[in-house]
Design a protein around this motif. Sequence first.
Motif, PDB file in Angstrom:
ATOM      1  N   PHE A 195     -40.534 -18.881  24.876  1.00  0.00           N
ATOM      2  CA  PHE A 195     -39.130 -19.001  24.469  1.00  0.00           C
ATOM      3  C   PHE A 195     -38.979 -20.201  23.548  1.00  0.00           C
ATOM      4  N   GLU A 196     -38.359 -19.994  22.427  1.00  0.00           N
ATOM      5  CA  GLU A 196     -38.114 -21.086  21.502  1.00  0.00           C
ATOM      6  C   GLU A 196     -36.844 -20.805  20.712  1.00  0.00           C
ATOM      7  N   LYS A 197     -36.227 -21.867  20.251  1.00  0.00           N
ATOM      8  CA  LYS A 197     -35.090 -21.745  19.353  1.00  0.00           C
ATOM      9  C   LYS A 197     -35.541 -22.070  17.937  1.00  0.00           C
ATOM     10  N   LYS A 198     -34.924 -21.400  16.978  1.00  0.00           N
ATOM     11  CA  LYS A 198     -35.285 -21.570  15.579  1.00  0.00           C
ATOM     12  C   LYS A 198     -34.251 -22.414  14.841  1.00  0.00           C
ATOM     13  N   GLY A 199     -34.657 -22.856  13.631  1.00  0.00           N
ATOM     14  CA  GLY A 199     -33.788 -23.728  12.846  1.00  0.00           C
ATOM     15  C   GLY A 199     -34.137 -25.183  13.097  1.00  0.00           C
ATOM     16  N   ILE A 200     -33.193 -26.074  12.869  1.00  0.00           N
ATOM     17  CA  ILE A 200     -33.361 -27.488  13.203  1.00  0.00           C
ATOM     18  C   ILE A 200     -32.914 -27.669  14.637  1.00  0.00           C
ATOM     19  N   THR A 201     -33.836 -28.058  15.501  1.00  0.00           N
ATOM     20  CA  THR A 201     -33.568 -28.065  16.939  1.00  0.00           C
ATOM     21  C   THR A 201     -33.342 -29.464  17.509  1.00  0.00           C
ATOM     22  N   ASP A 202     -33.193 -30.454  16.646  1.00  0.00           N
ATOM     23  CA  ASP A 202     -32.932 -31.829  17.079  1.00  0.00           C
ATOM     24  C   ASP A 202     -32.161 -32.523  15.964  1.00  0.00           C
TER      25      ASP A 202
END
Length: 359
Positions: free
Chosen positions: A229-236
């Motif tokens: 599971f991961e989120k995409k884009g700028i994650t921080d």
Amino acid sequence: KYNNGHGPYVNSEFYTGWLDHWGESHHKVDTQAVVSSLDKMLSMGGNVNMYMYIGGTNFHFYNGANGDKKSYQPDLTSYDYDAPLTEGADMTWKYEKIREVAKKYREVPDLKVSNNTKKAYGTVTFTEGVSIYDALSQIGNVVKENDAPMTMEDLDVDYGFVFYQSQINQVKSLEIPHCKDRGYVFVDQKRQCIVQHGSEVPCTLTDQKGNLDILVENMGRLNYGNDFFEKKGITDVVKGDGAEIKNWKMTGFNLTNLSNVLTFKKELPTKVPAFYRATFKVDTVADTYLNPKGWTRGTVILNNFTVGRYWDVGPQLTLYIPKYFLKAGTNELIIFDYESQFDTVPTMKFDDEPQIDIN
């Protein structure tokens, strides 16, 4: 061993080839090794499922990737896999040798079959274009503002891209510690650097004041690895000289439907992400291969269907175009190129043979 202690013999994934990642060499599995193992399994009364028997294509943005928090290996658009039948369904020497082995143990009919016709439609010249800055309001699926950058999932964007926009004032070093997966950084529409997931490093800015734009590309979701599971884009957060940069406007888009959406101009933009349009004639419809040599990285949309991505790091060069994507008469080709820094927009051409092994 028997799979449950007393049979039957089953090989549920007999690898005839292997998948490719961008920047690597095209994987091949020796034909003799495949047929030797197949012969042994069939001689024992085994059952074999070949993975893959026919190659495929990761159309649209449906390619996967291997990796985790610190590494990332995106798959190609092509899933040819060095299979017995190619991505374009052509029979290979491996196919012929597998048939010879199968005939020793099974009834295999001798059918009159042949490879389908592939055609080269020649060179295509792009006559219209529009930069992402002029196209953004037309292609955006969602637009939101927030103090901190939001991920693709938080923006409800499934595939594609997010365009992040903010302002900076006398910033020398930009930090995007978590970029999923490839970020193209611009200040006042001049590219400063590229940030890649798994190897994020600070970006030294040559233009230190003005409009900060970061185009982030989702290069493919993880389908194998420890971080499924991961989120995409700028994650921080994004930092400039150690201080958090705030006040972001974000536009997400997935290129699902570009039919009569973009307002093209005769002037062809360069050195910024841009869309380029061309039309070409087809007399007899057949399978073909689009050759983007001379371009760097981008996405191909043919007759409003997102074919997939090209990237000059290889091993894949050409993109497989089934005949069903074409029509007799006038066809439309749109390229969204987000990495090239050419001074003059090059042509593309349609070949009758694939090139998926250029490294």
